[in-house]
Design a protein around this motif. Structure first.
Motif, PDB file in Angstrom:
ATOM      1  N   PHE A 100      37.344  43.774  86.354  1.00 24.65           N
ATOM      2  CA  PHE A 100      37.121  43.612  84.923  1.00 24.65           C
ATOM      3  C   PHE A 100      36.846  44.921  84.200  1.00 24.65           C
ATOM      4  N   VAL A 101      37.055  46.049  84.886  1.00 21.68           N
ATOM      5  CA  VAL A 101      36.710  47.346  84.325  1.00 21.68           C
ATOM      6  C   VAL A 101      37.360  47.588  82.967  1.00 21.68           C
ATOM      7  N   GLY A 119      40.801  54.411  75.959  1.00 27.54           N
ATOM      8  CA  GLY A 119      41.180  54.830  77.310  1.00 27.54           C
ATOM      9  C   GLY A 119      42.418  54.104  77.794  1.00 27.54           C
ATOM     10  N   VAL A 120      42.992  54.651  78.836  1.00 26.18           N
ATOM     11  CA  VAL A 120      44.186  54.061  79.445  1.00 26.18           C
ATOM     12  C   VAL A 120      43.763  53.202  80.630  1.00 26.18           C
ATOM     13  N   ALA A 121      44.267  51.976  80.679  1.00 23.38           N
ATOM     14  CA  ALA A 121      43.899  51.050  81.756  1.00 23.38           C
ATOM     15  C   ALA A 121      44.225  51.648  83.120  1.00 23.38           C
ATOM     16  N   ALA A 127      41.863  50.613  90.870  1.00 22.75           N
ATOM     17  CA  ALA A 127      40.559  50.022  90.546  1.00 22.75           C
ATOM     18  C   ALA A 127      40.017  49.223  91.723  1.00 22.75           C
ATOM     19  N   ILE A 128      40.887  48.435  92.354  1.00 18.43           N
ATOM     20  CA  ILE A 128      40.472  47.633  93.509  1.00 18.43           C
ATOM     21  C   ILE A 128      40.044  48.536  94.663  1.00 18.43           C
ATOM     22  N   LEU A 129      40.797  49.609  94.898  1.00 17.97           N
ATOM     23  CA  LEU A 129      40.458  50.529  95.989  1.00 17.97           C
ATOM     24  C   LEU A 129      39.071  51.132  95.790  1.00 17.97           C
ATOM     25  N   GLU A 130      38.759  51.534  94.556  1.00 17.77           N
ATOM     26  CA  GLU A 130      37.435  52.093  94.272  1.00 17.77           C
ATOM     27  C   GLU A 130      36.349  51.050  94.525  1.00 17.77           C
ATOM     28  N   GLU A 173      32.784  56.758  87.511  1.00 15.47           N
ATOM     29  CA  GLU A 173      34.151  57.192  87.786  1.00 15.47           C
ATOM     30  C   GLU A 173      35.177  56.216  87.214  1.00 15.47           C
ATOM     31  N   LEU A 174      34.889  54.920  87.261  1.00 14.16           N
ATOM     32  CA  LEU A 174      35.799  53.943  86.667  1.00 14.16           C
ATOM     33  C   LEU A 174      35.922  54.165  85.165  1.00 14.16           C
ATOM     34  N   ALA A 175      34.791  54.455  84.513  1.00 12.29           N
ATOM     35  CA  ALA A 175      34.825  54.721  83.074  1.00 12.29           C
ATOM     36  C   ALA A 175      35.546  56.028  82.776  1.00 12.29           C
ATOM     37  N   ALA A 176      35.284  57.056  83.572  1.00  8.88           N
ATOM     38  CA  ALA A 176      35.874  58.374  83.324  1.00  8.88           C
ATOM     39  C   ALA A 176      37.375  58.398  83.598  1.00  8.88           C
ATOM     40  N   MET A 177      37.823  57.639  84.586  1.00  6.04           N
ATOM     41  CA  MET A 177      39.238  57.665  84.955  1.00  6.04           C
ATOM     42  C   MET A 177      40.133  57.001  83.917  1.00  6.04           C
ATOM     43  N   ARG A 178      39.554  56.340  82.928  1.00  7.65           N
ATOM     44  CA  ARG A 178      40.350  55.828  81.822  1.00  7.65           C
ATOM     45  C   ARG A 178      40.806  56.966  80.904  1.00  7.65           C
ATOM     46  N   PHE A 179      40.154  58.131  80.998  1.00  2.41           N
ATOM     47  CA  PHE A 179      40.480  59.271  80.150  1.00  2.41           C
ATOM     48  C   PHE A 179      40.897  60.509  80.937  1.00  2.41           C
ATOM     49  N   ARG A 180      40.628  60.522  82.230  1.00  2.00           N
ATOM     50  CA  ARG A 180      40.847  61.718  83.032  1.00  2.00           C
ATOM     51  C   ARG A 180      41.547  61.373  84.340  1.00  2.00           C
ATOM     52  N   PRO A 181      42.238  62.335  84.927  1.00  2.34           N
ATOM     53  CA  PRO A 181      42.780  62.122  86.279  1.00  2.34           C
ATOM     54  C   PRO A 181      41.626  61.894  87.251  1.00  2.34           C
TER      55      PRO A 181
END
Length: 246
Positions: A100-101, A119-121, A127-130, A173-181
């Motif tokens: 649900f991130v 952000g980009v989904a 997401a599941i791997l994390e 990291e889930l929140a940050a990865m919507r904007f960053r590699p």
């Protein structure tokens, strides 16, 4: 940080978030029941047949040690559903959060940061791997601290601190990865390790409250969206072009 936590709490029961909240609670209940029962049966097997199997594998010299371990495990098996449910909740919420991130982050960004680029989904598999990685690490910590929990209160403290680090790490990291590699998101987390760990204490405290902790994926994700925005500072690329020209 406290302001971010208050905003996350207040938004959890807002109309746009309720559907996600009920779905995440339902999924968490199913997963925690299945895993707690599975853990109880695994520990029950070890307390009966597992001791004999390990003694045959390790040799008779391990008999006394295995008897003590079997006694510990038999107690844990008897309390498996209760304590297993409590200690496995951080692992469960990690899995649920990965599903649900983007739903949660989209709502938070739309309501609190409408003038900034959304952000980009995340790819579903990423997401599941994390979520799976954090869940497995949490289970390992649970198993490692179980003997300490049974004999001393220090085990609860160790587990709480570990949960704060693991949950703060994952949600940020889930929140940050919507904007960053991914590599940049992880580097940002390391650069702000103390702040993110402190934020993780809020999530660990939330996940420690029975019943309420079923909503941890919503609170944790919303909270870390705010934390990422604050740590990002004034980043021009996050602002809509129209706003930059004003």
């Amino acid at each position: 940080m406290l302001d971010a936590a208050v905003k996350a709490l207040s938004q959890m029961i807002s109309p746009p978030m309720r559907s996600i909240l009920w779905r995440s609670i339902g999924l968490a209940l199913v997963l925690i029941t299945v895993l707690a029962i599975g853990l109880q049966r695994l520990l029950g097997w070890f307390a009966t047949s597992g001791e004999v199997w390990l003694e045959g594998l390790l040799g008779p010299g391990w008999h006394s040690s295995l008897e003590v371990l079997s006694w510990i495990v038999s107690i844990a098996a008897g309390l498996g559903v209760v304590f297993g449910g409590i200690f496995l909740m951080p692992a469960i919420t990690s899995l649920v959060a990965s599903l649900f991130v983007d739903d949660v982050a989209d709502i938070v960004e739309r309501e609190h940061y409408p003038a900034e680029r959304p952000g980009v989904a995340l790819p579903f598999s990423q997401a599941i791997l994390e979520g799976v990685k954090t869940a497995l690490l949490t289970i390992l910590v649970y198993l490692a601290t179980l003997p300490l929990v049974l004999f001393a209160g220090a085990g609860f403290l160790i587990f709480f601190i570990a949960a704060a680090w693991l949950l703060g790490r994952e949600y940020f990291e889930l929140a940050a990865m919507r904007f960053r590699p991914p590599a940049e998101a992880k580097a940002m987390r390391r650069d702000n390790a103390a702040t993110i760990f402190t934020a993780g204490l809020f999530i660990a405290a939330f996940v420690s409250i029975p019943i309420v902790n079923l909503a941890t994926p919503i609170f944790g994700m919303a909270f870390m969206v705010h934390m990422h925005k604050r740590l990002s500072g004034s980043r021009p690329e996050l602002i809509e072009p129209a706003r930059q020209m004003r």
